[in-house]
Design a protein around this motif. Structure first.
Motif, PDB file in Angstrom:
ATOM      1  N   PRO A 145      -0.987   7.108  10.774  1.00  0.00           N
ATOM      2  CA  PRO A 145      -1.860   7.301   9.607  1.00  0.00           C
ATOM      3  C   PRO A 145      -1.051   7.718   8.380  1.00  0.00           C
ATOM      4  O   PRO A 145      -0.060   8.445   8.487  1.00  0.00           O
ATOM      5  CB  PRO A 145      -2.806   8.413  10.062  1.00  0.00           C
ATOM      6  CG  PRO A 145      -2.828   8.316  11.544  1.00  0.00           C
ATOM      7  CD  PRO A 145      -1.427   7.920  11.932  1.00  0.00           C
ATOM      8  N   GLU A 146      -1.470   7.237   7.226  1.00  0.00           N
ATOM      9  CA  GLU A 146      -0.829   7.555   5.954  1.00  0.00           C
ATOM     10  C   GLU A 146      -1.849   8.192   5.019  1.00  0.00           C
ATOM     11  O   GLU A 146      -3.060   8.032   5.201  1.00  0.00           O
ATOM     12  CB  GLU A 146      -0.262   6.284   5.304  1.00  0.00           C
ATOM     13  CG  GLU A 146       0.776   5.564   6.152  1.00  0.00           C
ATOM     14  CD  GLU A 146       1.251   4.283   5.493  1.00  0.00           C
ATOM     15  OE1 GLU A 146       1.061   4.149   4.250  1.00  0.00           O
ATOM     16  OE2 GLU A 146       1.785   3.417   6.188  1.00  0.00           O
ATOM     17  N   PHE A 147      -1.345   8.901   4.028  1.00  0.00           N
ATOM     18  CA  PHE A 147      -2.242   9.532   3.066  1.00  0.00           C
ATOM     19  C   PHE A 147      -2.878   8.473   2.158  1.00  0.00           C
ATOM     20  O   PHE A 147      -2.198   7.541   1.709  1.00  0.00           O
ATOM     21  CB  PHE A 147      -1.502  10.557   2.207  1.00  0.00           C
ATOM     22  CG  PHE A 147      -1.112  11.803   2.949  1.00  0.00           C
ATOM     23  CD1 PHE A 147      -2.081  12.695   3.379  1.00  0.00           C
ATOM     24  CD2 PHE A 147       0.218  12.075   3.230  1.00  0.00           C
ATOM     25  CE1 PHE A 147      -1.728  13.842   4.077  1.00  0.00           C
ATOM     26  CE2 PHE A 147       0.583  13.222   3.922  1.00  0.00           C
ATOM     27  CZ  PHE A 147      -0.394  14.104   4.352  1.00  0.00           C
ATOM     28  N   VAL A 148      -4.173   8.635   1.900  1.00  0.00           N
ATOM     29  CA  VAL A 148      -4.853   7.767   0.940  1.00  0.00           C
ATOM     30  C   VAL A 148      -4.409   8.126  -0.469  1.00  0.00           C
ATOM     31  O   VAL A 148      -3.720   9.131  -0.693  1.00  0.00           O
ATOM     32  CB  VAL A 148      -6.395   7.917   1.048  1.00  0.00           C
ATOM     33  CG1 VAL A 148      -6.885   7.527   2.426  1.00  0.00           C
ATOM     34  CG2 VAL A 148      -6.834   9.350   0.700  1.00  0.00           C
ATOM     35  N   HIS A 149      -4.773   7.292  -1.420  1.00  0.00           N
ATOM     36  CA  HIS A 149      -4.618   7.622  -2.835  1.00  0.00           C
ATOM     37  C   HIS A 149      -6.001   7.890  -3.419  1.00  0.00           C
ATOM     38  O   HIS A 149      -6.992   7.279  -3.000  1.00  0.00           O
ATOM     39  CB  HIS A 149      -3.937   6.488  -3.600  1.00  0.00           C
ATOM     40  CG  HIS A 149      -2.441   6.518  -3.482  1.00  0.00           C
ATOM     41  ND1 HIS A 149      -1.601   5.852  -4.351  1.00  0.00           N
ATOM     42  CD2 HIS A 149      -1.634   7.148  -2.592  1.00  0.00           C
ATOM     43  CE1 HIS A 149      -0.340   6.071  -4.008  1.00  0.00           C
ATOM     44  NE2 HIS A 149      -0.332   6.846  -2.944  1.00  0.00           N
ATOM     45  N   THR A 150      -6.071   8.804  -4.359  1.00  0.00           N
ATOM     46  CA  THR A 150      -7.348   9.162  -4.973  1.00  0.00           C
ATOM     47  C   THR A 150      -7.290   8.940  -6.477  1.00  0.00           C
ATOM     48  O   THR A 150      -6.245   9.121  -7.115  1.00  0.00           O
ATOM     49  CB  THR A 150      -7.708  10.635  -4.697  1.00  0.00           C
ATOM     50  OG1 THR A 150      -6.700  11.488  -5.278  1.00  0.00           O
ATOM     51  CG2 THR A 150      -7.780  10.908  -3.194  1.00  0.00           C
ATOM     52  N   LEU A 151      -8.438   8.543  -7.039  1.00  0.00           N
ATOM     53  CA  LEU A 151      -8.570   8.336  -8.477  1.00  0.00           C
ATOM     54  C   LEU A 151      -9.910   8.891  -8.927  1.00  0.00           C
ATOM     55  O   LEU A 151     -10.875   8.915  -8.149  1.00  0.00           O
ATOM     56  CB  LEU A 151      -8.510   6.849  -8.850  1.00  0.00           C
ATOM     57  CG  LEU A 151      -7.266   6.057  -8.432  1.00  0.00           C
ATOM     58  CD1 LEU A 151      -7.490   5.366  -7.093  1.00  0.00           C
ATOM     59  CD2 LEU A 151      -6.894   5.027  -9.495  1.00  0.00           C
ATOM     60  N   ASN A 152      -9.973   9.349 -10.155  1.00  0.00           N
ATOM     61  CA  ASN A 152     -11.226   9.858 -10.704  1.00  0.00           C
ATOM     62  C   ASN A 152     -11.311   9.545 -12.185  1.00  0.00           C
ATOM     63  O   ASN A 152     -10.288   9.366 -12.855  1.00  0.00           O
ATOM     64  CB  ASN A 152     -11.355  11.370 -10.462  1.00  0.00           C
ATOM     65  CG  ASN A 152     -10.269  12.158 -11.170  1.00  0.00           C
ATOM     66  OD1 ASN A 152     -10.348  12.425 -12.371  1.00  0.00           O
ATOM     67  ND2 ASN A 152      -9.223  12.533 -10.440  1.00  0.00           N
ATOM     68  N   GLY A 153     -12.543   9.462 -12.677  1.00  0.00           N
ATOM     69  CA  GLY A 153     -12.725   9.190 -14.099  1.00  0.00           C
ATOM     70  C   GLY A 153     -14.152   9.418 -14.542  1.00  0.00           C
ATOM     71  O   GLY A 153     -15.099   9.206 -13.779  1.00  0.00           O
ATOM     72  N   SER A 154     -14.315   9.844 -15.781  1.00  0.00           N
ATOM     73  CA  SER A 154     -15.652  10.033 -16.353  1.00  0.00           C
ATOM     74  C   SER A 154     -16.239   8.678 -16.710  1.00  0.00           C
ATOM     75  O   SER A 154     -15.570   7.844 -17.299  1.00  0.00           O
ATOM     76  CB  SER A 154     -15.578  10.878 -17.628  1.00  0.00           C
ATOM     77  OG  SER A 154     -14.823  12.037 -17.417  1.00  0.00           O
ATOM     78  N   GLY A 155     -17.525   8.522 -16.391  1.00  0.00           N
ATOM     79  CA  GLY A 155     -18.104   7.238 -16.712  1.00  0.00           C
ATOM     80  C   GLY A 155     -19.502   7.276 -17.313  1.00  0.00           C
ATOM     81  O   GLY A 155     -20.282   6.460 -16.940  1.00  0.00           O
ATOM     82  N   LEU A 156     -19.887   8.176 -18.218  1.00  0.00           N
ATOM     83  CA  LEU A 156     -19.037   9.002 -19.082  1.00  0.00           C
ATOM     84  C   LEU A 156     -19.546  10.438 -19.104  1.00  0.00           C
ATOM     85  O   LEU A 156     -20.500  10.761 -18.401  1.00  0.00           O
ATOM     86  CB  LEU A 156     -19.088   8.460 -20.528  1.00  0.00           C
ATOM     87  CG  LEU A 156     -18.722   6.996 -20.738  1.00  0.00           C
ATOM     88  CD1 LEU A 156     -19.216   6.517 -22.093  1.00  0.00           C
ATOM     89  CD2 LEU A 156     -17.223   6.797 -20.639  1.00  0.00           C
ATOM     90  N   ALA A 157     -18.966  11.259 -19.988  1.00  0.00           N
ATOM     91  CA  ALA A 157     -19.507  12.583 -20.273  1.00  0.00           C
ATOM     92  C   ALA A 157     -20.796  12.392 -21.078  1.00  0.00           C
ATOM     93  O   ALA A 157     -20.780  11.870 -22.191  1.00  0.00           O
ATOM     94  CB  ALA A 157     -18.502  13.405 -21.073  1.00  0.00           C
ATOM     95  N   VAL A 158     -21.940  12.804 -20.492  1.00  0.00           N
ATOM     96  CA  VAL A 158     -23.243  12.454 -21.072  1.00  0.00           C
ATOM     97  C   VAL A 158     -23.456  13.135 -22.427  1.00  0.00           C
ATOM     98  O   VAL A 158     -23.895  12.510 -23.399  1.00  0.00           O
ATOM     99  CB  VAL A 158     -24.386  12.807 -20.107  1.00  0.00           C
ATOM    100  CG1 VAL A 158     -25.732  12.386 -20.699  1.00  0.00           C
ATOM    101  CG2 VAL A 158     -24.176  12.137 -18.752  1.00  0.00           C
TER     102      VAL A 158
END
Length: 430
Positions: free
Chosen positions: A376-389
């Motif tokens: 097993p390997e570590f996943v990659h993570t991503l995040n982002g606002s879609g949007l700030a209301v």
């Protein structure tokens, strides 16, 4: 969190990457602590082996009736157990020290991230839309007559203190419409999975995404130990906390609309007027969990998802690649979208899309099973606002304001407002 093996093998590169974040070299300190930890572990293991051997020898001496040898070995066993306990405690203490040190070190910038000490080093990638030319002096959102009737900062202060607001009437409905439009777009057009999560989380969840231990003062903790989330990044990312998932299930793409809570520590005196910087606000947050080879493409896809919201709302904006000194601690790369606010005569951030590589995954111990087999390997993570209301509300009001104090609303929102298209100067939605 960083891989200690990477630091051991490439200390110069590690320190060079930290320097891009305006941080002093740390590799020597980390490696020295790691060596002490490893020596302590080896000494504890050796002491355990000696104690075990003494126990075996004592058993044989007792079976042979050699009381003197048995007593001598029993003394060695007792001393050995005490020494083993001391060495084990020492190894555990050093392991904790190393782990705490690594937890406090930010992620390393990707090679394509520009150098720079602060926001002045950010690089504009493109501008979309043309700021409107006004035949009157445009107002900030809180001064626009259409907004004043339903944007009550005095009531917010009475209820909770500074940096809170009460929205009523057309302002409340417009705010709700924006969030609903964002969710529908991300789910129906962008293929994200709508998700509802708690806003109270355990401490290890905040550790997993990097809000703790270093940035605890930026968030709120309850008397029962729960933390209020600063963004749904915390909950959505931690859905894979401690898991080993199949590569075939990746990417996992989530979107959530939540209340968010930030203490805004260290921001005294900045953006205190209006809704731009609040202690409680709402965001529509996107999170993706991917295999490592897919994270760069996913970053571009997520950026496009956020840009699509601004395009549909016909709001001018620019796309910025943040420099190494201005990125958040967990990011290897961050793209900011900055919307044009005519009342301030400038662009202001409305979304940040970040690739975090394996940094958060290592903190969460979130891994995947490669389809081709292997460990097993570590996943990659991503995040982002879609949007700030709230910031989107500000942008819609300021860009749509008219000379008579009314606000013309983007066409894409009309179905969410019962066909209404304008907020009058007296705050009526028509």
């Amino acid at each position: 969190m960083h891989d200690i093996r990477m630091i051991r093998e490439t200390p110069e590169a590690f320190d060079a990457a930290l320097a891009r974040r305006n941080l002093a070299p740390m590799a020597d300190t980390i490696i020295a602590l790691d060596m002490d930890r490893r020596r302590a572990i080896m000494a504890a293991e050796a002491a355990t082996a000696e104690a075990n051997q003494a126990a075996k020898d004592a058993g044989r001496a007792r079976a042979n009736g050699d009381d003197a040898e048995f007593n001598r070995l029993r003394t060695l066993m007792t001393e050995g157990k005490a020494r083993t306990a001391t060495l084990t405690d020492r190894a555990r203490d050093l392991d904790t020290q190393l782990n705490d040190l690594l937890l406090g070190i930010p992620n390393l910038p990707a090679a394509d991230v520009p150098d720079g000490a602060n926001e002045a080093g950010n690089v504009e990638q493109k501008r979309t839309g043309t700021p409107r030319t006004f035949d009157f002096a445009p107002l900030e959102h809180f001064d626009i007559p259409a907004a004043r009737a339903g944007m009550d900062f005095a009531a917010g202060a009475k209820l909770s203190g500074s940096r809170f607001v009460v929205l009523t009437g057309a302002m409340a409905r417009l705010h709700r419409a924006l969030a609903q439009f964002m969710l529908d777009t991300h789910v129906d057009k962008h293929g994200l999975t709508e998700t509802i999560t708690p806003v109270l989380v355990r401490e290890e969840m905040m550790l997993g995404t990097g809000q703790l231990p270093k940035f605890g003062e930026d968030s709120y903790q309850t008397t029962t130990g729960w933390w209020l989330i600063p963004t749904a990044e915390v909950t959505l990312t931690n859905l894979v906390h401690g898991d080993v998932v199949d590569e075939a299930t990746l990417p996992r793409r989530h979107v959530a609309h939540t209340q968010c809570f930030r203490s805004e520590a260290g921001s005294a005196g900045r953006d205190t007027s209006g809704m731009l910087r609040q202690h409680q606000f709402e965001k529509v947050e996107m999170v993706s969990i991917t295999a490592p080879q897919d994270s760069d493409a996913e970053h571009l896809r997520m950026t496009g998802c956020a840009e699509a919201i601004l395009d549909a709302l016909e709001l001018p904006y620019r796309t910025m690649l943040l420099c190494a000194g201005d990125m958040g601690a967990s990011a290897v790369r961050t793209t900011d979208l900055e919307v044009w606010l005519p009342g301030q005569d400038t662009y202001r951030e409305i979304s940040s899309i970040s690739t975090c590589g394996a940094y958060q995954a290592r903190r969460m111990n979130a891994r995947y099973k490669p389809a081709a087999g292997g460990k097993p390997e570590f996943v990659h993570t991503l995040n982002g606002s879609g949007l700030a209301v709230g910031r989107c509300l500000i942008a819609v009001l300021e860009n749509g304001q008219q000379a008579d104090g009314s606000v013309v609303l983007p066409a894409v929102l009309h179905p969410y407002l019962g066909g209404r298209s304008t907020i009058t100067a007296t705050g009526e939605l028509i």
